[in-house]
Scaffold this motif. Structure first.
Motif, mmCIF file in Angstrom:
data_model
loop_
_atom_site.group_PDB
_atom_site.id
_atom_site.type_symbol
_atom_site.label_atom_id
_atom_site.label_comp_id
_atom_site.label_asym_id
_atom_site.label_seq_id
_atom_site.Cartn_x
_atom_site.Cartn_y
_atom_site.Cartn_z
ATOM 1 N N LYS A 4 41.438 50.107 43.411
ATOM 2 C CA LYS A 4 41.548 49.896 41.966
ATOM 3 C C LYS A 4 40.188 49.463 41.443
ATOM 4 N N TYR A 6 38.619 47.397 38.684
ATOM 5 C CA TYR A 6 38.847 46.416 37.635
ATOM 6 C C TYR A 6 37.533 46.149 36.930
ATOM 7 N N SER A 7 37.608 45.807 35.669
ATOM 8 C CA SER A 7 36.387 45.500 34.926
ATOM 9 C C SER A 7 35.814 44.169 35.406
ATOM 10 N N ASP A 8 34.540 43.963 35.108
ATOM 11 C CA ASP A 8 33.901 42.688 35.458
ATOM 12 C C ASP A 8 34.628 41.527 34.787
ATOM 13 N N GLU A 9 35.067 41.749 33.544
ATOM 14 C CA GLU A 9 35.779 40.700 32.821
ATOM 15 C C GLU A 9 37.114 40.376 33.498
ATOM 16 N N GLN A 10 37.841 41.402 33.940
ATOM 17 C CA GLN A 10 39.109 41.175 34.643
ATOM 18 C C GLN A 10 38.875 40.414 35.940
ATOM 19 N N GLU A 11 37.829 40.777 36.668
ATOM 20 C CA GLU A 11 37.505 40.079 37.918
ATOM 21 C C GLU A 11 37.161 38.614 37.647
ATOM 22 N N ILE A 13 37.917 36.630 34.933
ATOM 23 C CA ILE A 13 39.035 35.813 34.450
ATOM 24 C C ILE A 13 40.025 35.537 35.581
ATOM 25 N N ALA A 14 40.197 36.502 36.481
ATOM 26 C CA ALA A 14 41.076 36.291 37.637
ATOM 27 C C ALA A 14 40.504 35.207 38.552
ATOM 28 N N MET A 91 37.257 33.903 27.279
ATOM 29 C CA MET A 91 38.021 34.916 28.007
ATOM 30 C C MET A 91 39.520 34.637 27.950
ATOM 31 N N PHE A 95 42.353 36.793 26.158
ATOM 32 C CA PHE A 95 43.457 37.296 26.975
ATOM 33 C C PHE A 95 44.805 36.908 26.375
ATOM 34 N N GLN A 98 45.789 38.525 22.824
ATOM 35 C CA GLN A 98 46.106 39.946 22.622
ATOM 36 C C GLN A 98 47.566 40.113 22.235
#
Length: 108
Positions: A4, A6-11, A13-14, A91, A95, A98
């Protein structure tokens, strides 16, 4: 199985969310947010857990970039990493800000 992407932002925030995924870490962050900086002993006195466990939690928070530690021999002084704290705030606000599906056919 394909990887998968994932965007840098998704990585990021996770990673922040994972680091904050324990009540002791939340307590540490809340304590540090109220201080300019403090030493390990101050944090340990605040929490009802073993020193080794406090160290593990501090390491997770530091690895995620939410806090920073500076050696002032023989002690370590910790404080919030203000730059990353602001990034995390933005972030998480984005999130949770939204829109969600409001159709009746969706989960209730």
């Amino acid at each position: 199985m394909s990887k998968k992407n994932y965007s840098d932002e998704q990585e990021k925030i996770a990673r922040f969310a994972k680091a904050m995924g324990h009540p002791a870490r939340i307590a540490i962050l809340q304590f540090l947010a109220e201080q300019e900086c403090c030493f390990f002993g101050d944090i340990h006195e605040e929490l009802p857990i073993a020193k080794a466990t406090v160290s593990q939690h501090l390491k997770e928070l530091k690895d995620a970039g939410l806090i920073q530690g500076e050696i002032e021999a023989p002690k370590v002084r910790y404080c919030i990493n203000k730059e990353n704290w602001e990034i995390a705030q933005k972030m998480f606000a984005g999130f949770f800000g939204q829109p969600i599906c409001k159709k009746e056919s969706c989960c209730k």
